[in-house]
Design a protein around this motif. Sequence first.
Motif, PDB file in Angstrom:
ATOM      1  N   ALA A 376       2.166  -5.868  15.630  1.00 19.11           N
ATOM      2  CA  ALA A 376       2.072  -6.625  14.467  1.00 19.11           C
ATOM      3  C   ALA A 376       3.218  -6.983  13.917  1.00 19.11           C
ATOM      4  O   ALA A 376       3.586  -7.153  12.515  1.00 19.11           O
ATOM      5  CB  ALA A 376       1.047  -5.845  13.021  1.00 19.11           C
ATOM      6  N   SER A 395      -8.649  -7.082  18.279  1.00 20.85           N
ATOM      7  CA  SER A 395      -7.952  -5.656  16.997  1.00 20.85           C
ATOM      8  C   SER A 395      -6.359  -5.764  17.561  1.00 20.85           C
ATOM      9  O   SER A 395      -5.615  -6.256  18.575  1.00 20.85           O
ATOM     10  CB  SER A 395      -8.758  -4.823  18.961  1.00 20.85           C
ATOM     11  OG  SER A 395      -9.822  -5.176  18.306  1.00 20.85           O
ATOM     12  N   VAL A 396      -5.848  -5.683  16.743  1.00 20.05           N
ATOM     13  CA  VAL A 396      -4.096  -5.477  16.579  1.00 20.05           C
ATOM     14  C   VAL A 396      -3.872  -3.756  16.556  1.00 20.05           C
ATOM     15  O   VAL A 396      -4.422  -2.596  16.114  1.00 20.05           O
ATOM     16  CB  VAL A 396      -3.723  -5.530  15.481  1.00 20.05           C
ATOM     17  CG1 VAL A 396      -2.044  -5.689  15.333  1.00 20.05           C
ATOM     18  CG2 VAL A 396      -4.260  -7.202  15.528  1.00 20.05           C
ATOM     19  N   GLU A 398      -0.282  -0.920  16.154  1.00 17.20           N
ATOM     20  CA  GLU A 398       0.823  -1.337  16.573  1.00 17.20           C
ATOM     21  C   GLU A 398       1.246   0.145  16.112  1.00 17.20           C
ATOM     22  O   GLU A 398       0.843   1.009  15.835  1.00 17.20           O
ATOM     23  CB  GLU A 398       0.803  -2.491  15.050  1.00 17.20           C
ATOM     24  CG  GLU A 398       2.636  -2.010  14.105  1.00 17.20           C
ATOM     25  CD  GLU A 398       3.558  -2.744  14.753  1.00 17.20           C
ATOM     26  OE1 GLU A 398       4.449  -1.385  14.917  1.00 17.20           O
ATOM     27  OE2 GLU A 398       3.004  -3.465  15.330  1.00 17.20           O
ATOM     28  N   PRO A 403       1.475  -4.102   8.988  1.00 15.38           N
ATOM     29  CA  PRO A 403       2.371  -4.495   9.938  1.00 15.38           C
ATOM     30  C   PRO A 403       3.781  -5.378   9.186  1.00 15.38           C
ATOM     31  O   PRO A 403       3.188  -5.468   8.293  1.00 15.38           O
ATOM     32  CB  PRO A 403       0.680  -5.944   9.638  1.00 15.38           C
ATOM     33  CG  PRO A 403      -0.401  -4.789   9.747  1.00 15.38           C
ATOM     34  CD  PRO A 403       0.297  -4.081   8.472  1.00 15.38           C
ATOM     35  N   MET A 417      -2.686  -7.129   5.148  1.00 16.79           N
ATOM     36  CA  MET A 417      -3.092  -5.980   6.377  1.00 16.79           C
ATOM     37  C   MET A 417      -4.712  -5.946   5.922  1.00 16.79           C
ATOM     38  O   MET A 417      -5.255  -6.873   6.568  1.00 16.79           O
ATOM     39  CB  MET A 417      -2.556  -4.924   6.779  1.00 16.79           C
ATOM     40  CG  MET A 417      -3.837  -3.921   7.827  1.00 16.79           C
ATOM     41  SD  MET A 417      -2.963  -2.704   7.793  1.00 16.79           S
ATOM     42  CE  MET A 417      -4.447  -1.437   8.763  1.00 16.79           C
ATOM     43  N   GLU A 421      -7.877  -7.572   7.774  1.00 13.90           N
ATOM     44  CA  GLU A 421      -9.471  -6.746   8.136  1.00 13.90           C
ATOM     45  C   GLU A 421     -10.493  -7.258   6.899  1.00 13.90           C
ATOM     46  O   GLU A 421     -11.477  -7.592   8.050  1.00 13.90           O
ATOM     47  CB  GLU A 421      -8.924  -5.581   7.332  1.00 13.90           C
ATOM     48  CG  GLU A 421      -8.199  -4.398   8.138  1.00 13.90           C
ATOM     49  CD  GLU A 421      -7.189  -3.465   7.693  1.00 13.90           C
ATOM     50  OE1 GLU A 421      -7.550  -1.966   7.708  1.00 13.90           O
ATOM     51  OE2 GLU A 421      -7.702  -3.227   5.331  1.00 13.90           O
ATOM     52  N   PHE A 427      -7.725  -3.339  13.031  1.00 15.12           N
ATOM     53  CA  PHE A 427      -6.294  -2.483  13.167  1.00 15.12           C
ATOM     54  C   PHE A 427      -6.360  -1.099  13.851  1.00 15.12           C
ATOM     55  O   PHE A 427      -7.211  -0.251  13.462  1.00 15.12           O
ATOM     56  CB  PHE A 427      -5.618  -2.507  12.270  1.00 15.12           C
ATOM     57  CG  PHE A 427      -4.573  -3.758  11.515  1.00 15.12           C
ATOM     58  CD1 PHE A 427      -3.792  -4.440  12.074  1.00 15.12           C
ATOM     59  CD2 PHE A 427      -5.799  -4.917  10.384  1.00 15.12           C
ATOM     60  CE1 PHE A 427      -3.684  -5.619  11.857  1.00 15.12           C
ATOM     61  CE2 PHE A 427      -5.492  -5.654  10.568  1.00 15.12           C
ATOM     62  CZ  PHE A 427      -4.055  -6.410  10.932  1.00 15.12           C
ATOM     63  N   MET A 429      -3.202   1.546  14.213  1.00 12.73           N
ATOM     64  CA  MET A 429      -2.016   1.502  13.514  1.00 12.73           C
ATOM     65  C   MET A 429      -1.719   2.942  13.925  1.00 12.73           C
ATOM     66  O   MET A 429      -2.096   3.988  14.294  1.00 12.73           O
ATOM     67  CB  MET A 429      -1.644   1.314  12.363  1.00 12.73           C
ATOM     68  CG  MET A 429      -2.053   0.184  11.597  1.00 12.73           C
ATOM     69  SD  MET A 429      -1.690  -1.387  12.230  1.00 12.73           S
ATOM     70  CE  MET A 429       0.036  -0.798  11.651  1.00 12.73           C
TER      71      MET A 429
END
Length: 599
Positions: A376, A395-396, A398, A403, A417, A421, A427, A429
């Motif tokens: 991210a 999708s991320v 991290e 981020p 963030m 969204e 996310f 995380m």
Amino acid sequence: MGGCFSKPKPVELKIEVVLPEKERGKEELSASGKGSPRAYQGNGTARHFHTEERLPAPHPYAGTQDCVEAAVCHVKDLENGQMREVELGWGKVLLVKENGEFHALGHKCPHYGAPLVKGVLSRGRVRCPWHGACFNISTGDLEDFPGLDSLHKFQVKIEKEKVYVWASKQALQLQRRTKVMAKCISPSAGHSGSTNVLIVGAGAAGLVCAETLRQEGFSDRIVLCTLDRHLPYDRPKLSKPTCDPGLALPSLGPRASVAKWNSGCLALSQVGCILQSLDAQPEQLALRPKEFFRAYGIEVLTEAQVVTVDVRNKKVVFKDGFKLEYNKLLLAPGSSPKTLSCKGKEVENVFTIRTPEDANRVVRLARGRNAVVVGAGFLGMEVAAYLTEKAHSVSVVELEETPFRRFLGERVGRALMKMFENNRVKFYMQTEVSELRAQEGKLKEVVLKSSKVVRADVCVVGIGAVPATGFLRQSGISLDSRGFIPVNKMMQTNIPGVFAAGDAVTFPLAWRNNRKVNIPHWQMAHAQGRVAAQNMLAQEAEISTVPYLWTAMFGKSLRYAGYGEGFDDVIIQGDLEELKFVAFYTKTGDMSWLTGKGS
């Protein structure tokens, strides 16, 4: 090893050089004691260029039929420090008034076409509102980066209290000016075994170095080699959009004031995105056309990997065994992306975006499918933002809590963030990828250490990079513990005649007490390449550019000036929730950023 110009055409044995005004009055003495405007070392032999060898610069208005003249305003219509776009019929001009004098320039920044009237005018310079390029209003010359070209300068006269502008029709339409350059008078016969200047790496630093040498009158052989299969291209466009931020960054006022900043400054504002280049073709991204390199005798060796540098004998060896001797060497190899080391890392459709081909494949595979971005940071978030309009899901993944946390802080990171969204980015995380699962060899799922399983048809990995300096380990050129090349303010390494620039270096940042830093910004690479070239010519230039980066996501422009690593406090001005704010990154007890506020 491929070559862009495997059979170069003979180059005319003459020089076309125009020295900067400040240099024209200087004399450099040759060995015989006679004055010579320039004396450069060419493969160990001094070459002297005398005044009569310089061709006069063409007059900007060769014929009146090619020009247009118009009264554009009354002398009292502009106050000192004001700018205005004026129409000449064949195009617009930027009219500037400073210290009672009028100046007329091209009205668009040659970098990405930003309207300069929205920029900042101060101390004889106008700064681009988008990405910070800086132009001298007296000459139109580019003085700070990014970008390669300067502005056209048009004639202004005052008659009966009216301001008249006289301009070339062609210049009005081009809106950019390439500085006069020397041509090579030492053409190679094929791939001959020696060159005066060898540049390893054809990114921004390498290209600007080569161009600066030619602009300063250097007419010996220059060889630029690159691992890429393409001529130098605009790498930020692989993930960044071209946008109109509509708001000049407060810290980008007077150049002298900006240099006082001892912190980072972030600005976020509304933008209108014009172009997204993640799926652009290589030809659209080229910084210069093939004809440019041929015209100025800058030889480009593509798909050319240097494996050994012999500083004692001033020679490099390429992977295919080709050897090339040099007199001056610039190392600008850039960085290599980090890759995943998890189970299944060899499956298809997992990418690090380094080339136009990488970017194009990602876009093609993501259309209507599931995309996962690992990391991210700036590249990962730019890619995620772009793919939301292409992919079925984005999708991320991290490791950090938010981020951009280490770079922008938790508060700003959470605000950004939330924006993602709201644009349907999911996310994951504080977790990592533990496995990439495939079906028939192609990616189908990303398994996280948190035990979550994410559907994925394509995965982009943006978890950082390492300097691409492995080939220097036995060279005698100093590397630090992380593999970066330490240089001084003149971009010199520990070896005489060997310079380095770009993402692979650490250099002393003057306004951070000469702390050695690595700043992998596109703009900074330009500046370092120019300083390296100037010092190859013994001009004793020092790096002084203020670091600057930009990006845009979901119609918001984010611009960052300065160097705020190690900050422990963030001062927010504006509305963070509405993403219309400026953030100052400081250290406790260090409020010197206040002195840097420009008008």
